[in-house]
Design a protein around this motif. Sequence first.
Motif, PDB file in Angstrom:
ATOM      1  N   GLY A   1      -4.901  -0.641   0.568  1.00 36.44           N
ATOM      2  CA  GLY A   1      -6.020  -1.534   0.214  1.00 36.44           C
ATOM      3  C   GLY A   1      -6.394  -2.292   1.270  1.00 36.44           C
ATOM      4  N   LEU A   2      -5.501  -2.785   1.911  1.00 36.01           N
ATOM      5  CA  LEU A   2      -5.343  -3.871   2.950  1.00 36.01           C
ATOM      6  C   LEU A   2      -5.714  -3.207   4.092  1.00 36.01           C
ATOM      7  CD1 LEU A   2      -5.744  -7.166   3.521  1.00 36.01           C
ATOM      8  CD2 LEU A   2      -3.441  -7.108   3.841  1.00 36.01           C
ATOM      9  N   LEU A   3      -4.804  -2.403   4.592  1.00 35.46           N
ATOM     10  CA  LEU A   3      -4.733  -1.886   5.759  1.00 35.46           C
ATOM     11  C   LEU A   3      -5.214  -0.355   6.027  1.00 35.46           C
ATOM     12  CD1 LEU A   3      -1.208  -3.620   6.598  1.00 35.46           C
ATOM     13  CD2 LEU A   3      -3.827  -4.384   7.401  1.00 35.46           C
ATOM     14  N   ASN A   4      -5.642   0.259   4.828  1.00 38.13           N
ATOM     15  CA  ASN A   4      -6.150   1.732   4.997  1.00 38.13           C
ATOM     16  C   ASN A   4      -4.869   2.631   5.488  1.00 38.13           C
ATOM     17  OD1 ASN A   4      -8.214   3.371   4.364  1.00 38.13           O
ATOM     18  ND2 ASN A   4      -8.529   3.765   6.741  1.00 38.13           N
ATOM     19  N   THR A   5      -3.563   2.128   5.049  1.00 38.39           N
ATOM     20  CA  THR A   5      -2.633   3.381   5.397  1.00 38.39           C
ATOM     21  C   THR A   5      -2.784   4.414   4.235  1.00 38.39           C
ATOM     22  OG1 THR A   5      -1.018   2.202   3.616  1.00 38.39           O
ATOM     23  CG2 THR A   5      -0.937   1.442   6.130  1.00 38.39           C
ATOM     24  N   GLN A   6      -2.281   5.721   4.776  1.00 39.43           N
ATOM     25  CA  GLN A   6      -2.338   6.774   3.929  1.00 39.43           C
ATOM     26  C   GLN A   6      -1.252   6.498   2.802  1.00 39.43           C
ATOM     27  OE1 GLN A   6      -0.249   9.810   3.284  1.00 39.43           O
ATOM     28  NE2 GLN A   6      -2.187  10.729   2.427  1.00 39.43           N
ATOM     29  N   HIS A   7      -1.658   6.867   1.638  1.00 36.20           N
ATOM     30  CA  HIS A   7      -1.026   6.773   0.340  1.00 36.20           C
ATOM     31  C   HIS A   7       0.446   7.389   0.347  1.00 36.20           C
ATOM     32  CE1 HIS A   7      -0.247   5.611  -3.674  1.00 36.20           C
ATOM     33  NE2 HIS A   7       0.219   6.787  -4.014  1.00 36.20           N
ATOM     34  N   GLY A   8       0.338   8.765   0.538  1.00 38.37           N
ATOM     35  CA  GLY A   8       1.565   9.483   0.547  1.00 38.37           C
ATOM     36  C   GLY A   8       2.468   9.182   1.452  1.00 38.37           C
ATOM     37  N   GLN A   9       2.051   8.965   2.726  1.00 35.79           N
ATOM     38  CA  GLN A   9       3.017   8.819   3.919  1.00 35.79           C
ATOM     39  C   GLN A   9       3.546   7.343   3.757  1.00 35.79           C
ATOM     40  OE1 GLN A   9       0.773   7.741   7.689  1.00 35.79           O
ATOM     41  NE2 GLN A   9       2.547   8.944   8.607  1.00 35.79           N
ATOM     42  N   THR A  10       2.564   6.306   3.267  1.00 37.08           N
ATOM     43  CA  THR A  10       3.288   4.888   2.842  1.00 37.08           C
ATOM     44  C   THR A  10       4.366   4.984   1.715  1.00 37.08           C
ATOM     45  OG1 THR A  10       1.086   4.258   3.685  1.00 37.08           O
ATOM     46  CG2 THR A  10       2.546   2.806   2.288  1.00 37.08           C
ATOM     47  N   VAL A  11       4.401   5.867   0.897  1.00 34.90           N
ATOM     48  CA  VAL A  11       5.174   5.858  -0.192  1.00 34.90           C
ATOM     49  C   VAL A  11       6.568   6.500   0.194  1.00 34.90           C
ATOM     50  CG1 VAL A  11       5.719   7.095  -2.335  1.00 34.90           C
ATOM     51  CG2 VAL A  11       3.545   6.209  -2.234  1.00 34.90           C
ATOM     52  N   ALA A  12       6.305   7.648   1.071  1.00 35.00           N
ATOM     53  CA  ALA A  12       7.575   7.946   1.897  1.00 35.00           C
ATOM     54  C   ALA A  12       8.213   6.980   2.623  1.00 35.00           C
ATOM     55  CB  ALA A  12       7.340   9.295   2.620  1.00 35.00           C
ATOM     56  N   VAL A  13       7.448   6.066   3.173  1.00 31.63           N
ATOM     57  CA  VAL A  13       8.037   5.139   4.104  1.00 31.63           C
ATOM     58  C   VAL A  13       8.776   3.976   3.417  1.00 31.63           C
ATOM     59  CG1 VAL A  13       7.616   3.350   5.851  1.00 31.63           C
ATOM     60  CG2 VAL A  13       6.661   5.344   6.291  1.00 31.63           C
ATOM     61  N   VAL A  14       8.225   3.531   2.172  1.00 33.85           N
ATOM     62  CA  VAL A  14       9.062   2.433   1.388  1.00 33.85           C
ATOM     63  C   VAL A  14       9.862   3.007   0.370  1.00 33.85           C
ATOM     64  CG1 VAL A  14       6.753   1.259   1.661  1.00 33.85           C
ATOM     65  CG2 VAL A  14       7.098   2.384  -0.399  1.00 33.85           C
ATOM     66  N   MET A  15       9.874   4.365   0.149  1.00 33.02           N
ATOM     67  CA  MET A  15      10.895   4.872  -1.025  1.00 33.02           C
ATOM     68  C   MET A  15      12.403   4.320  -0.826  1.00 33.02           C
ATOM     69  SD  MET A  15      11.202   8.841  -2.204  1.00 33.02           S
ATOM     70  CE  MET A  15       9.723   9.024  -2.760  1.00 33.02           C
ATOM     71  N   PRO A  16      12.915   4.547   0.421  1.00 37.07           N
ATOM     72  CA  PRO A  16      14.482   4.266   0.576  1.00 37.07           C
ATOM     73  C   PRO A  16      14.581   2.755   0.232  1.00 37.07           C
ATOM     74  CG  PRO A  16      13.606   4.922   2.527  1.00 37.07           C
ATOM     75  CD  PRO A  16      12.667   5.408   1.585  1.00 37.07           C
ATOM     76  N   TYR A  17      13.923   2.016   0.796  1.00 33.21           N
ATOM     77  CA  TYR A  17      13.853   0.515   0.622  1.00 33.21           C
ATOM     78  C   TYR A  17      13.688   0.192  -0.843  1.00 33.21           C
ATOM     79  CZ  TYR A  17      13.137   1.255   5.653  1.00 33.21           C
ATOM     80  OH  TYR A  17      13.310   1.710   6.668  1.00 33.21           O
ATOM     81  N   VAL A  18      12.557   0.443  -1.588  1.00 37.51           N
ATOM     82  CA  VAL A  18      12.531   0.394  -2.830  1.00 37.51           C
ATOM     83  C   VAL A  18      13.841   0.874  -3.782  1.00 37.51           C
ATOM     84  CG1 VAL A  18      11.115   0.575  -4.778  1.00 37.51           C
ATOM     85  CG2 VAL A  18      10.074   0.132  -2.602  1.00 37.51           C
TER      86      VAL A  18
ATOM     87  N   ARG B   1       9.374  -7.315   4.247  1.00 35.34           N
ATOM     88  CA  ARG B   1       9.943  -7.500   5.639  1.00 35.34           C
ATOM     89  C   ARG B   1      10.913  -6.576   6.107  1.00 35.34           C
ATOM     90  NH1 ARG B   1       9.504 -12.824   3.466  1.00 35.34           N
ATOM     91  NH2 ARG B   1       7.563 -13.947   4.792  1.00 35.34           N
ATOM     92  N   THR B   2      11.582  -6.040   4.943  1.00 38.97           N
ATOM     93  CA  THR B   2      12.676  -4.872   5.355  1.00 38.97           C
ATOM     94  C   THR B   2      11.982  -3.671   5.431  1.00 38.97           C
ATOM     95  OG1 THR B   2      14.269  -5.968   3.793  1.00 38.97           O
ATOM     96  CG2 THR B   2      14.637  -3.631   4.095  1.00 38.97           C
ATOM     97  N   CYS B   3      10.863  -3.391   4.812  1.00 36.30           N
ATOM     98  CA  CYS B   3      10.211  -2.319   4.952  1.00 36.30           C
ATOM     99  C   CYS B   3       9.330  -2.153   6.570  1.00 36.30           C
ATOM    100  CB  CYS B   3       9.279  -1.997   4.060  1.00 36.30           C
ATOM    101  SG  CYS B   3       9.817  -1.696   2.509  1.00 36.30           S
ATOM    102  N   ILE B   4       9.025  -3.266   6.756  1.00 45.64           N
ATOM    103  CA  ILE B   4       8.157  -3.353   8.132  1.00 45.64           C
ATOM    104  C   ILE B   4       9.484  -3.184   9.277  1.00 45.64           C
ATOM    105  CG2 ILE B   4       7.182  -5.317   9.607  1.00 45.64           C
ATOM    106  CD1 ILE B   4       5.692  -6.224   6.958  1.00 45.64           C
ATOM    107  N   ALA B   5      10.606  -3.923   8.940  1.00 48.05           N
ATOM    108  CA  ALA B   5      11.610  -3.875  10.106  1.00 48.05           C
ATOM    109  C   ALA B   5      12.316  -2.348  10.152  1.00 48.05           C
ATOM    110  CB  ALA B   5      12.549  -4.794   9.786  1.00 48.05           C
ATOM    111  N   GLY B   6      12.140  -1.629   9.207  1.00 46.42           N
ATOM    112  CA  GLY B   6      12.833  -0.592   8.926  1.00 46.42           C
ATOM    113  C   GLY B   6      14.413  -0.685   9.031  1.00 46.42           C
ATOM    114  N   LYS B   7      14.921  -1.727   8.239  1.00 49.64           N
ATOM    115  CA  LYS B   7      16.473  -1.849   8.202  1.00 49.64           C
ATOM    116  C   LYS B   7      16.780  -1.634   6.767  1.00 49.64           C
ATOM    117  CE  LYS B   7      16.611  -3.927  12.365  1.00 49.64           C
ATOM    118  NZ  LYS B   7      17.249  -3.543  13.715  1.00 49.64           N
ATOM    119  N   MET B   8      17.746  -0.794   6.773  1.00 48.05           N
ATOM    120  CA  MET B   8      18.287  -0.169   5.451  1.00 48.05           C
ATOM    121  C   MET B   8      19.448  -1.511   5.273  1.00 48.05           C
ATOM    122  SD  MET B   8      16.754   2.140   4.045  1.00 48.05           S
ATOM    123  CE  MET B   8      17.837   2.358   2.902  1.00 48.05           C
TER     124      MET B   8
END
Length: 123
Positions: free
Chosen positions: A13-30, A116-123
Motif C-alpha cells: 500500500g505504501l510502496l507498491n511492492t508486489q504482494h507475492g514477492q513481498t510475502v516470500a521475502v518476509v516469510m522466514p522472518y515472520v 528492521r530485521t526484514c529490511i536488513a535481511g538478517k536471520m
Amino acid sequence: LGGMHALTHAAGGLLNTQHGQTVAVVMPYVLEFNRPAVADTFAAVARYLDLRDQSLTGVVDWVLELRERVGIPHSLSALGVSDDDVPTLARMSVADPSAGTNPIPLVAEDVSDLLRTCIAGKM
C-alpha cells in the motif's frame, strides 16, 4: 494470513511492492518471530515435506533455499523499503485486518523490530 500479510499489505500500500514477492521475502522472518507459538505445528510441516531437519528450523531453511533458487530477494531493502518507512509500515501493519490472525499479537514496537530485521535481511 497473520503477520506475513499484514506486513505485505502495508508495504504494498505504501510502496507498491508486489504482494507475492513481498510475502516470500518476509516469510522466514515472520516464522522466526512466531516461533514460540508455531514450532510444534511446523515440525509437522517439516515431516510432511520430508525434510532432514523436522523442525521449524528445517522449514525456515527450506524456505530460504527455495527462495534463493527462484531468485526471491533476501531483504525488504531489495524491494525499496528503508528504515525511514518503519514507523508508517508498523502502524499500518498493526491496523491491518490480517494482523489479528497472527499467532503472537502484533504490537507496534515488535513489528518495528521485525520490519528492521526484514529490511536488513538478517536471520
